[in-house]
Every structure is written in C-alpha cells, then in structure tokens.
Design a protein around this motif. Structure first.
Motif, short mmCIF file in Angstrom:
data_model
loop_
_atom_site.label_atom_id
_atom_site.label_comp_id
_atom_site.label_asym_id
_atom_site.label_seq_id
_atom_site.Cartn_x
_atom_site.Cartn_y
_atom_site.Cartn_z
N LYS A 103 -14.22 31.87 -67.83
CA LYS A 103 -15.43 31.83 -67.00
C LYS A 103 -15.11 31.32 -65.60
O LYS A 103 -15.64 31.84 -64.61
N LEU A 104 -14.25 30.33 -65.49
CA LEU A 104 -13.87 29.80 -64.19
C LEU A 104 -13.16 30.87 -63.36
O LEU A 104 -13.47 31.04 -62.17
N ARG A 105 -12.23 31.60 -63.96
CA ARG A 105 -11.54 32.68 -63.25
C ARG A 105 -12.52 33.75 -62.78
O ARG A 105 -12.43 34.26 -61.67
N GLU A 106 -13.47 34.11 -63.67
CA GLU A 106 -14.48 35.10 -63.29
C GLU A 106 -15.32 34.61 -62.12
O GLU A 106 -15.60 35.36 -61.18
N ASN A 107 -15.72 33.34 -62.16
CA ASN A 107 -16.51 32.77 -61.06
C ASN A 107 -15.71 32.72 -59.76
O ASN A 107 -16.25 32.96 -58.69
N GLU A 108 -14.42 32.38 -59.85
CA GLU A 108 -13.57 32.36 -58.66
C GLU A 108 -13.46 33.75 -58.05
O GLU A 108 -13.53 33.91 -56.83
N LEU A 109 -13.30 34.77 -58.90
CA LEU A 109 -13.22 36.15 -58.41
C LEU A 109 -14.54 36.56 -57.74
O LEU A 109 -14.54 37.18 -56.68
#
Length: 191
Positions: free
Chosen positions: A129-135
C-alpha cells in the motif's frame, strides 16, 4: 474456513515439514509447496507465487536458507520467516542481513507460527500500500504544472518533477541525492 494466504515451506527435515504443513492447514493457510533445497524452492517459485515463505536456515544443497532468502528477496520480493534451531549470534546476524519478516527458534509452537505469520503478512500488505501511495503521489506531483522539488532533513534532493527537471535543464539522476543549494541557484528579489 477462510483462506488467509499461500505459504511455501522450505524445510529439509521431513517430520518438521509435516508438522508445519499440519499446523498451517489447521490455521487456514494454503500450503503451495514444500521444498528441501534452494533448487527445489526456486523451481516452485517459477510456478507459484506464495504470500510468504517459512524457511529453515539449514537446508539441503549448495546454499543455505539465508543465501536463498537473499535470492528470493531480490528476484521475487516474497517475505521470508526463518525457522531454525540455530540461535547463535552469528546465525542471527547473517539472517538479519536478508531482512526477514521474522525468526522463530525451533521447536516452535502454533501460537508463535500464527502470530509471526499474521504480523509478516500485515507488514507486507502495508508495504504494498505504501508503494502504491508513493507511485500515486509521484504521478500527481509530475502532473502539476509548477516545478516541485522535495528535500530531506540534510537538504538532499529526494524528488523532482518533470517541470523542475526541464527548468533546471538537468536530468533526474543528475539531481537526486545532491544538495539543493548546489543544484538550485536562488536569486533574491531585490525590488
């Protein structure tokens, strides 16, 4: 019973693997395979994508579980929990280098397995989820018509959008991690 996730067991001791298989099925997990060596593990990973790997440090073959965990992390990004009778400082320090999601000393109990698996699966979910939010955040900042530059506490540039990159006439890789003051020349308005 609800499916809680797919788990690969990497254990060369057949009785330990059987106990783990029983425990995991009782807890509602799907076991997508059991391997006793690095080669068997990598062969399974070519066909299956488990949510988690429970891995003994001492396994059959040319590499041990720690070296295998490093390969798994680099090639597949699947979390690993170590299961081992080894609890000496050297083994633990080597294991830490592979950034495992847990380390359970043998003999293990169901509550230890359950708790460590749940925490590891939750941590992996949060990382995704963090990676998705960063993207999403980077995509949003790149679509803004104004120049955007982000710096960390040391004044090093951590992000630059396309507009700022064009404004500075330099490529992203020439700017990232460099000191803001050496990259950007701010001229005060003296009017």
């Amino acid at each position: 019973m609800e499916n809680k996730g797919k788990i690969l067991i990497v254990e060369d001791n057949k009785s330990s693997a059987t106990v783990l298989l029983y425990m995991l099925k009782t807890l509602g997990y799907i076991v997508c395979g059991v391997a006793s060596s690095g080669d068997q593990t990598l062969s399974i990973l070519e066909k299956e994508t488990p949510d988690l790997i429970l891995m003994d440090i001492m396994i059959e073959g040319d590499i041990d579980g720690i070296d295998l965990a490093l390969i798994v992390k680099k090639q597949y990004d699947i979390p690993v929990i170590f299961l081992s009778a080894l609890s000496d400082d050297r083994s633990i320090q080597r294991a830490k280098g592979s950034t495992p999601y847990g380390y359970i000393s043998k003999p293990f109990e169901v509550r230890d397995i359950k708790g460590t698996i749940e925490i590891a699966l939750n941590k992996k979910s949060m990382e995704v989820k963090l990676r998705e939010n960063e993207l999403w955040f980077k995509s949003t900042l790149n679509s803004i018509g104004d120049a955007v530059i982000a710096v960390d506490g040391n004044n090093a540039i951590t992000f630059i959008n396309n507009v700022a990159e064009k404004m500075l006439a330099r490529k992203n890789d020439e700017i990232l991690n460099h000191d803001f003051d050496t990259v950007v020349n701010i001229i005060p308005d003296l009017s």
